[in-house]
Structures are given as structure tokens and as C-alpha cells.
Design a protein around this motif. Structure first.
Motif, short mmCIF file in Angstrom:
data_model
loop_
_atom_site.label_atom_id
_atom_site.label_comp_id
_atom_site.label_asym_id
_atom_site.label_seq_id
_atom_site.Cartn_x
_atom_site.Cartn_y
_atom_site.Cartn_z
N ASP A 126 0.86 -1.19 0.00
CA ASP A 126 0.00 0.00 0.00
C ASP A 126 0.89 1.23 0.00
O ASP A 126 1.98 1.21 0.59
CB ASP A 126 -0.88 0.05 1.25
N ASN A 176 -3.87 7.10 -3.64
CA ASN A 176 -3.43 5.85 -3.03
C ASN A 176 -3.09 4.83 -4.09
O ASN A 176 -3.67 4.82 -5.17
CB ASN A 176 -4.53 5.30 -2.14
N THR A 206 -2.38 0.52 -4.49
CA THR A 206 -2.34 -0.82 -3.91
C THR A 206 -1.72 -1.75 -4.93
O THR A 206 -1.89 -1.57 -6.14
CB THR A 206 -3.74 -1.35 -3.53
#
Length: 164
Positions: A39, A52, A54
């Protein structure tokens, strides 16, 4: 597109979502060093885009699952991939999620690209290439986003491996 249409698309995506693995290229030892769930975050210097990241890589495999959720500061609105349609929603978690398309690792250095997207702050299609260095349980890197007019925007990103 109306709000109900977006809701219907997102509900449909929830039923059909099948993430496409990213093909990995590299030495088996380098690939094993990337194994795990990661992450992280990214930040664009000129654009102000941030969000973000991932990434999930299975040990002893030649593929991974990777996606990026972009956010734009201010009132520019959401970011959408160029190929926004039913096909996109089959491999992406949401209409705003961009898939990592290709990753190569050699000597602890990673390189890849993001799915092209339409950036609302420039009203243009952009392409992003990223590079980074694997350092233990972290990957630190930079990226270049190329706008339709050839102008470049730069930024940084980092990932941390999740503990099992």
C-alpha cells in the motif's frame, strides 16, 4: 451521465469485477523480493494530483494485481480512464481506479505504466511511466506524466509492504 447511471455502472462492476493481473518481467529473485501486499501513496509536483496505490504480488509468480486511485485537488472533478465502459469495470474496482499495465524489475529497480486517463485539470489524455527502487519492505520512486501536448509533469510515489 446521470447519477443513477453511475450507480448502475458501479453495481454492475461489483458483480463482474475480475481484476486483470499485471505481467511481471524480471529475474526470479527480484520477483520474489516483490512478493506481498503493498500500500502506498503518490504525489504530483506540478499537477497536485495525489492518491493511493495498492499492489499485490504472489511469490514465484509472473503476475501481480495493481491499481491506483487518483484524486485531484480543488473542484476539478474525478479522474476517469480513457477506456471508461463495461470493459474497464470488468478489470477495475471502480470507474476511477486505474490499472498498472506493465511492470519490469531488474536489480531492485521497477518500471511500469498506468492505464491512460483523462485528467480534468488539463482536459487531456495523459500517460504515466513510473520507476522505483525496492529497499527491503519499501519501494520509493518517481513518475513522469506526459500530456497530449508533450509537456511533462513529475511526481513521487512510495509503497510499504503490509505485514502478514
Amino acid at each position: 451521465m446521470g447519477r443513477l447511471t453511475w450507480i448502475a455502472l458501479l453495481l454492475l462492476a461489483g458483480c463482474r469485477y475480475r481484476p486483470e493481473p499485471v505481467l511481471l518481467r524480471g529475474d526470479p529473485n527480484d520477483l520474489r523480493a516483490l512478493a506481498g501486499k503493498w500500500d502506498g501513496v503518490y504525489s504530483g509536483l506540478e499537477s497536485g494530483r495525489a492518491g493511493n496505490i495498492t499492489f499485490e504480488i504472489t511469490a514465484n509468480a509472473d503476475s501481480a494485481l495493481g491499481e491506483v486511485l487518483l484524486t485531484i485537488p480543488g473542484d476539478w472533478g474525478p479522474v476517469f480512464p480513457v477506456d471508461l465502459g463495461a470493459a474497464h469495470l470488468e478489470h477495475a474496482r471502480s470507474a476511477q481506479t486505474l490499472n498498472v499495465q506493465f511492470v519490469r524489475i531488474a536489480g531492485g529497480q521497477v518500471r511500469g505504466t498506468l492505464e491512460p486517463y483523462r485528467a480534468p485539470d488539463c482536459s487531456c489524455v495523459v500517460h504515466t511511466v513510473f520507476t522505483g527502487s525496492v529497499v527491503g519492505d519499501r519501494i520509493l520512486g518517481s513518475f513522469v506524466t506526459i500530456l497530449e501536448n508533450g509537456r511533462e509533469q513529475h511526481g513521487t510515489w512510495q509503497l510499504k509492504r503490509k505485514k502478514e
